[in-house]
Design an enzyme around this catalytic site. Structure first.
Site, short mmCIF file in Angstrom:
data_model
loop_
_atom_site.label_atom_id
_atom_site.label_comp_id
_atom_site.label_asym_id
_atom_site.label_seq_id
_atom_site.Cartn_x
_atom_site.Cartn_y
_atom_site.Cartn_z
N LYS A 155 -26.97 13.75 -54.80
CA LYS A 155 -26.84 13.02 -53.52
C LYS A 155 -26.39 11.58 -53.72
O LYS A 155 -25.67 10.91 -53.14
CB LYS A 155 -27.86 13.19 -52.80
CG LYS A 155 -28.16 14.71 -52.50
CD LYS A 155 -29.25 14.97 -51.80
CE LYS A 155 -29.51 16.54 -51.43
NZ LYS A 155 -30.81 16.98 -50.78
N ASP B 135 -30.91 15.07 -42.72
CA ASP B 135 -30.82 16.30 -43.16
C ASP B 135 -31.05 17.18 -41.92
O ASP B 135 -30.76 18.50 -42.20
CB ASP B 135 -32.13 16.64 -44.12
CG ASP B 135 -32.09 16.78 -45.56
OD1 ASP B 135 -30.77 17.38 -46.02
OD2 ASP B 135 -32.80 16.24 -46.21
N GLN C 239 -36.84 14.54 -50.15
CA GLN C 239 -36.68 15.99 -51.04
C GLN C 239 -37.48 16.87 -50.87
O GLN C 239 -38.90 16.46 -51.26
CB GLN C 239 -35.90 15.50 -52.13
CG GLN C 239 -35.50 16.81 -53.17
CD GLN C 239 -34.11 17.39 -52.63
OE1 GLN C 239 -33.26 16.48 -51.92
NE2 GLN C 239 -33.89 18.64 -52.72
N1 GUN Z 1 -34.70 21.25 -50.64
C1 GUN Z 1 -33.84 22.47 -50.71
N2 GUN Z 1 -32.58 22.09 -49.94
C2 GUN Z 1 -32.92 20.75 -49.31
C3 GUN Z 1 -32.11 19.90 -48.45
O1 GUN Z 1 -31.08 20.15 -48.08
N3 GUN Z 1 -32.66 18.76 -48.29
C4 GUN Z 1 -33.79 18.39 -48.71
N4 GUN Z 1 -34.42 17.05 -48.27
N5 GUN Z 1 -34.74 19.12 -49.44
C5 GUN Z 1 -34.09 20.24 -49.89
#
Ligand code: GUN
Length: 293
Positions: free
Chosen positions: A52, A119, A96
């Site tokens: 990311k 998100d 995350q």
């Molecule tokens: N863990 C698994 N998928 C995601 C996501 O799209 N965003 C975040 N923050 N954590 C995750």
């Protein structure tokens, strides 16, 4: 059979995003800025956050990675979120998941300012999504909508069967595809661990979306001839290669693909599109900040 190639589409969309960033920055001086909070030393989570952060640089965003050890307290993370909420130079924030057991994911998500929750996990964003109001859509479902739209998947009037009811994938996907919009207008069936005879449902699917995290769960005998199959599953399994692992999806790709009209590969399907969802939300957040000045 056509491959729904998320890797190629995400590369093309990053060029489009980079152009939009250039225009925003030259007209307003604003550089979109994403902050990412990572807790602990889980290898998969580190890789996802690393991708990311790298993607931010590719489209001309700033990014800040804030790392905490597994021993961090919930209060310490909340303090950091509150700082970021009031920092006008930061437009998007992600934490995350998963978090260590002593930290409540719900409390953490609820601390985030909804307009910075890129998100799309905050209850305000999920509620607005259900009401078809402007908001940050959950990054993975949003990326999938873009993949379907650009890939020419017809959704109107189709029967979509979704496997898995997680808050970040299956559940929002079911809401988005049943909305009166394009993509959307599907008749949706959401299957989960208490659904008897899942195969009976998957065989009815014009569009089959799977978000279980169970490698190879979807076999060829579960799929209708000509279906569109979208695989959200991302599981690391041990492998005899340099990294020591490989990524596998929920679908037995080799045997399912020949029956499909379209299918996403894993890796290189949904994963790269999640990042496009995240970047698109962050850019829109930066544009909103510019409009408010
Ligand atoms: N863990 C698994 N998928 C995601 C996501 O799209 N965003 C975040 N923050 N954590 C995750």
């Amino acid at each position: 059979m056509k491959l729904l190639d998320g890797k190629a589409l995400s590369a093309a969309m990053k060029l489009e995003l980079a152009e939009e960033v250039r225009q925003l920055t030259s007209s307003t001086g604003i550089i979109p800025h994403l902050a990412a909070i990572l807790v602990g030393d889980d290898g998969a989570a580190q890789t996802y956050v690393g991708n990311k952060v790298k993607s931010c640089a590719e489209v001309g965003f700033k990014s800040s990675l804030i790392q905490f050890p597994n021993t961090v307290t919930q209060e310490e993370i909340i303090q950091k979120i509150r700082e970021i909420n009031t920092d006008d130079s930061i437009h998007g924030l992600i934490v995350q998941l998963p978090l260590p057991e002593h930290i409540s994911e719900q409390k953490i998500v609820e601390e985030m300012a909804p307009e910075k929750d890129v998100d799309g996990f905050h209850p305000i964003n999920l509620g607005k999504m259900a009401l078809e109001l402007p908001c940050h859509l959950p990054a993975t479902p949003y990326g999938i909508l873009m993949l379907m739209q650009r890939g020419g998947v017809v959704t109107k009037g189709k029967h979509c069967v979704i496997l898995g009811r997680s808050h970040i994938a299956g559940s929002p996907m079911s809401i988005l595809l049943s909305r009166k919009s394009e993509p959307g207008d599907c008749t949706v069936t959401l299957c989960h661990s208490r659904t008897p005879d899942i195969r009976k449902h998957t065989l009815q699917a014009d569009i089959l979306i799977t978000a279980l995290g169970r490698p190879g769960y979807v076999t060829a005998d579960m799929v209708k001839e000509g279906a569109v199959v979208i695989d959200i599953g991302i599981t690391r399994v041990k492998a005899d290669n340099k990294s020591g692992y490989r990524i596998v999806g929920d679908v037995d790709f080799e045997h399912v693909a020949p029956k499909c009209s379209m299918i996403t590969p894993v890796p290189g399907g949904v994963g790269p599109m999640t990042i496009i969802g995240l970047l698109t939300n962050t850019l829109s957040s930066a544009k909103n900040a510019a409009n408010k000045r």
